[in-house]
Design an enzyme around this catalytic site. Structure first.
Site, PDB file in Angstrom:
ATOM      1  N   SER A  73     -10.583  61.951  59.576  1.00 51.42           N
ATOM      2  CA  SER A  73     -10.746  61.357  58.298  1.00 51.42           C
ATOM      3  C   SER A  73      -9.876  62.251  57.454  1.00 51.42           C
ATOM      4  O   SER A  73     -10.014  63.438  57.649  1.00 51.42           O
ATOM      5  CB  SER A  73     -12.092  61.416  57.906  1.00 51.42           C
ATOM      6  OG  SER A  73     -12.622  60.510  56.927  1.00 51.42           O
ATOM      7  N   ASP A  74      -9.302  61.668  56.270  1.00 53.17           N
ATOM      8  CA  ASP A  74      -8.776  62.310  55.187  1.00 53.17           C
ATOM      9  C   ASP A  74      -9.173  61.636  53.910  1.00 53.17           C
ATOM     10  O   ASP A  74      -9.502  60.504  53.899  1.00 53.17           O
ATOM     11  CB  ASP A  74      -7.197  62.279  55.553  1.00 53.17           C
ATOM     12  CG  ASP A  74      -6.767  63.755  54.656  1.00 53.17           C
ATOM     13  OD1 ASP A  74      -6.841  64.769  55.331  1.00 53.17           O
ATOM     14  OD2 ASP A  74      -6.187  63.488  53.780  1.00 53.17           O
ATOM     15  N   GLN A  75      -8.965  62.467  52.865  1.00 55.30           N
ATOM     16  CA  GLN A  75      -8.996  61.820  51.686  1.00 55.30           C
ATOM     17  C   GLN A  75      -8.072  62.413  50.411  1.00 55.30           C
ATOM     18  O   GLN A  75      -7.524  63.589  50.566  1.00 55.30           O
ATOM     19  CB  GLN A  75     -10.513  62.018  51.095  1.00 55.30           C
ATOM     20  CG  GLN A  75     -10.938  61.885  49.738  1.00 55.30           C
ATOM     21  CD  GLN A  75     -12.239  62.380  49.177  1.00 55.30           C
ATOM     22  OE1 GLN A  75     -12.528  63.300  49.100  1.00 55.30           O
ATOM     23  NE2 GLN A  75     -13.536  61.471  49.316  1.00 55.30           N
TER      24      GLN A  75
END
Length: 197
Positions: A73-75
């Site tokens: 996951s990344d943001q």
């Protein structure tokens, strides 16, 4: 089926634990700055970049553990077209919060599941957060209370803590704001029989 979270993020790990998901946390070594710079130069969107980063993390770990489903996951924080990274110190965190005061920003959050080096699924959410016009006295108290803990968040806040007081309106998925679109992820894991239905 074994689940692995390709992240050192305590928020993401905590989300899975609180949902009753047993996943081992194994951080992936990805040069995020290089990927972001390269993708920006190629004209990629924030959503494409967040997904590419999440994919790289999941893919890298899934090659080492080919029988496991690996979650990456990344943001990215985007405000009026500008992309932001985590503030390196409290002085810059203060400047960022003052800059965001009275404005809206987006948290482009992507999650990818991979197995054996191949992407199985991905999902992107883009919550919008409207920061209120807080006083400098409030900001001083907030920074003193949170200290360096807020440097772990790209927005310099933790919604699950006093950071919620920075906002007057939030649109979108709460879990995505914390760092991972949890409900779509759980749905995929059930469909893929990685969780009991």
């Amino acid at each position: 089926m074994k689940l692995i979270l390709a992240s050192a993020s305590s928020a993401r790990r905590s989300m899975l634990e609180q949902a009753g998901i047993d996943a081992e946390s194994i951080p992936a070594a990805v040069d995020e700055d290089m990927v972001k710079q390269s993708m920006r130069a190629e004209g990629a969107s924030a959503a494409e970049t967040a997904t590419a980063l999440a994919h790289l993390k999941a893919e890298r770990i899934s090659r080492r553990y080919p029988d496991s489903v690996v979650i990456g996951s990344d943001q990215l924080l985007v405000c009026e077209g500008a992309w932001f990274d985590k503030a390196p110190d409290l002085e810059r965190a203060r400047a960022r919060l003052l800059d965001f005061r009275g404005r809206a920003h987006h948290l482009v959050t992507s999650v990818v599941c991979a197995k054996g080096g191949s992407r199985l699924w991905h999902h992107v959410e883009t919550p919008c957060l409207h920061m209120r016009r807080f006083s400098e006295d409030f900001l001083n108290r907030y920074l003193a209370q949170e200290g360096e803990a807020l440097l772990g968040s790209v927005g310099c806040y933790r919604l699950e803590g006093p950071g919620i007081q920075l906002f007057d309106r939030i649109e979108g998925d709460y879990f995505s704001i914390l760092g991972m679109p949890l409900l779509p992820l759980l749905g995929f894991l059930r469909q893929h029989q990685a969780l009991t239905v």
